[in-house]
Design a protein around this motif. Structure first.
Motif, short mmCIF file in Angstrom:
data_model
loop_
_atom_site.label_atom_id
_atom_site.label_comp_id
_atom_site.label_asym_id
_atom_site.label_seq_id
_atom_site.Cartn_x
_atom_site.Cartn_y
_atom_site.Cartn_z
N CYS A 25 23.05 93.16 -45.36
CA CYS A 25 24.30 92.48 -45.53
C CYS A 25 24.26 91.01 -45.28
N PHE A 26 23.88 90.57 -43.86
CA PHE A 26 23.44 89.42 -43.38
C PHE A 26 22.76 88.72 -44.03
N CYS A 27 21.51 89.75 -44.37
CA CYS A 27 21.19 88.16 -45.76
C CYS A 27 21.28 88.21 -46.84
N PHE A 81 21.06 82.47 -37.07
CA PHE A 81 22.23 83.25 -36.98
C PHE A 81 21.42 84.71 -37.36
N LEU A 82 20.42 85.10 -38.20
CA LEU A 82 19.45 85.71 -39.02
C LEU A 82 18.35 86.11 -37.81
N GLU A 90 11.24 89.83 -36.89
CA GLU A 90 11.05 88.48 -38.59
C GLU A 90 10.92 89.12 -39.18
N LYS A 91 9.49 89.68 -39.32
CA LYS A 91 8.49 89.93 -40.59
C LYS A 91 9.52 90.54 -41.29
N LEU A 122 14.46 89.14 -47.24
CA LEU A 122 14.51 87.76 -47.71
C LEU A 122 14.05 88.52 -49.01
N GLN A 123 12.90 87.95 -49.37
CA GLN A 123 12.05 87.50 -50.57
C GLN A 123 12.58 89.54 -51.28
N ASN A 124 12.93 90.41 -51.12
CA ASN A 124 13.40 91.66 -51.67
C ASN A 124 14.69 91.75 -51.94
N LEU A 125 15.37 90.98 -52.02
CA LEU A 125 17.10 91.03 -52.08
C LEU A 125 17.92 91.82 -52.71
N ASN A 126 18.42 92.59 -53.18
CA ASN A 126 18.88 93.30 -54.29
C ASN A 126 20.47 93.37 -53.69
#
Length: 143
Positions: free
Chosen positions: A22-24, A40-41, A52-53, A59-63
């Motif tokens: 949700c934050f992302c 923040f993240l 972090e990974k 982040l790369q796969n946000l839906n």
């Protein structure tokens, strides 16, 4: 750990990941990523036990839709209110709330059955707290 974040200990690993997802989503809602949001993240990842990974992967796969559905599976009222609070903090951490951020908070809150009046109360409290902290830093000459 700060008392304000003791609730994290009550979250399952899946709930922790949902919070971070949700934050992302919130960070990318306004299509601009402020340096404060990246910090923040990183910090939130540490607090929630998400490295972090994994955050980069999220982040790369946000839906956004799938993330909101996952948030809707959080049925514990206290956890739901904490998520709304954290989203309000994040939304207010850059130059201010924009319409897309407000819409995302409302959509997530509705999925978790949090009333709009409660969202307004939480956001006002968050804003008051931010102002108080800034005022304290000025008074104590920390800025």
């Amino acid at each position: 750990m700060n008392r304000e974040y003791e609730y994290i200990q009550t979250l399952t690993q899946e709930e922790r990941r949902t919070f971070v997802e949700c934050f992302c989503c919130m960070v990318y809602t306004d299509k601009k990523v402020a340096k404060e949001e990246i910090e923040f993240l990183k910090n939130i990842g540490k607090m929630y036990g998400i490295d972090e990974k994994e955050i980069v992967h999220i982040l790369q796969n946000l839906n956004k839709q799938a993330t909101m559905e996952k948030a809707g599976q959080i049925t514990d009222r206290k956890k739901s209110l904490q998520l709304v609070k954290e989203l309000c903090y994040l939304a207010n951490s850059d130059t201010g709330l924009d319409d897309d951020e407000i819409d995302f908070i409302i959509d997530v809150a509705e999925k978790m059955k949090v009333e709009s009046d409660k969202i307004k109360q939480i956001n006002k409290w968050v804003l008051d707290k931010i102002v108080l902290l800034k005022t304290g830093n000025i008074i104590l000459e920390n800025e």
